[in-house]
Motif scaffolding. Structure first.
Motif, PDB file in Angstrom:
ATOM      1  N   THR A  17     -11.026   1.433  -1.594  1.00 23.37           N
ATOM      2  CA  THR A  17      -9.832   0.944  -1.328  1.00 23.37           C
ATOM      3  C   THR A  17      -9.402   0.308  -2.608  1.00 23.37           C
ATOM      4  O   THR A  17     -10.409  -0.382  -3.094  1.00 23.37           O
ATOM      5  CB  THR A  17     -10.073   0.007  -0.131  1.00 23.37           C
ATOM      6  OG1 THR A  17     -10.538   0.663   0.882  1.00 23.37           O
ATOM      7  CG2 THR A  17      -8.680  -0.783   0.155  1.00 23.37           C
TER       8      THR A  17
ATOM      9  N   ASP B   3       0.325  -4.055  -6.232  1.00 25.63           N
ATOM     10  CA  ASP B   3       1.470  -4.627  -5.627  1.00 25.63           C
ATOM     11  C   ASP B   3       2.444  -3.602  -4.755  1.00 25.63           C
ATOM     12  O   ASP B   3       2.410  -2.214  -4.974  1.00 25.63           O
ATOM     13  CB  ASP B   3       2.289  -4.971  -6.732  1.00 25.63           C
ATOM     14  CG  ASP B   3       1.767  -6.088  -7.738  1.00 25.63           C
ATOM     15  OD1 ASP B   3       0.742  -6.977  -7.087  1.00 25.63           O
ATOM     16  OD2 ASP B   3       2.211  -6.172  -9.029  1.00 25.63           O
ATOM     17  N   GLU B   4       3.103  -4.080  -3.739  1.00 31.21           N
ATOM     18  CA  GLU B   4       3.835  -3.219  -2.689  1.00 31.21           C
ATOM     19  C   GLU B   4       4.911  -2.636  -3.630  1.00 31.21           C
ATOM     20  O   GLU B   4       5.051  -1.228  -3.126  1.00 31.21           O
ATOM     21  CB  GLU B   4       4.356  -4.160  -1.757  1.00 31.21           C
ATOM     22  CG  GLU B   4       5.325  -3.612  -0.682  1.00 31.21           C
ATOM     23  CD  GLU B   4       5.660  -4.604   0.429  1.00 31.21           C
ATOM     24  OE1 GLU B   4       6.668  -4.220   1.063  1.00 31.21           O
ATOM     25  OE2 GLU B   4       5.093  -5.437   0.769  1.00 31.21           O
TER      26      GLU B   4
ATOM     27  N   ARG C  97      -6.229  -2.352  -4.198  1.00 29.76           N
ATOM     28  CA  ARG C  97      -5.095  -3.039  -3.892  1.00 29.76           C
ATOM     29  C   ARG C  97      -3.972  -3.045  -4.925  1.00 29.76           C
ATOM     30  O   ARG C  97      -4.271  -3.521  -6.153  1.00 29.76           O
ATOM     31  CB  ARG C  97      -5.772  -4.556  -3.659  1.00 29.76           C
ATOM     32  CG  ARG C  97      -6.604  -4.818  -2.554  1.00 29.76           C
ATOM     33  CD  ARG C  97      -6.908  -6.032  -2.113  1.00 29.76           C
ATOM     34  NE  ARG C  97      -7.844  -6.144  -1.344  1.00 29.76           N
ATOM     35  CZ  ARG C  97      -7.829  -6.238  -0.074  1.00 29.76           C
ATOM     36  NH1 ARG C  97      -6.747  -6.109   0.709  1.00 29.76           N
ATOM     37  NH2 ARG C  97      -8.909  -6.440   0.897  1.00 29.76           N
TER      38      ARG C  97
END
Length: 80
Positions: free
Chosen positions: A7, A11-12, A9
Motif C-alpha cells: 500500500t 496526495d489525493e 499513500r
C-alpha cells in the motif's frame, strides 16, 4: 518473479491525476508505478554499487572531514 502487494499513500490530487493519465493512456496504474520504480532503481544503481564496497562510506566521510580541515589536493595538483 514473485510479486508482493503493498500500500502506498499519495496526495489525493496526485492520485486523481494518475488515474486520469492512466485512463487516457489506457494503462494500469500498477504498470505505471512499476515503470517509475524501475527508472528510480536504474538511476540509483551506481550509488547502491558504491555503497556495497567495503568501507566506502567511511572513506568518503574521512575525506570530507579532511577537506573541512583544509586538507586534500587542489584539482591542478592531481595527476592526469
Amino acid at each position: 518473479m514473485k510479486r508482493v502487494t503493498t500500500t502506498i499513500r499519495i496526495d489525493e490530487e496526485k492520485a486523481r491525476l494518475l488515474r486520469a493519465l492512466a485512463g487516457y493512456e489506457g494503462r494500469k496504474i500498477n504498470d505505471i508505478l512499476n515503470e517509475l520504480i524501475d527508472e528510480y532503481i536504474k538511476r540509483h544503481k551506481e550509488t547502491l554499487e558504491l555503497l556495497s564496497i567495503p568501507n566506502f562510506l567511511e572513506e568518503c566521510q574521512k575525506g570530507l572531514e579532511e577537506i573541512k580541515r583544509g586538507g586534500g589536493k587542489k584539482l591542478d595538483e592531481l595527476d592526469d
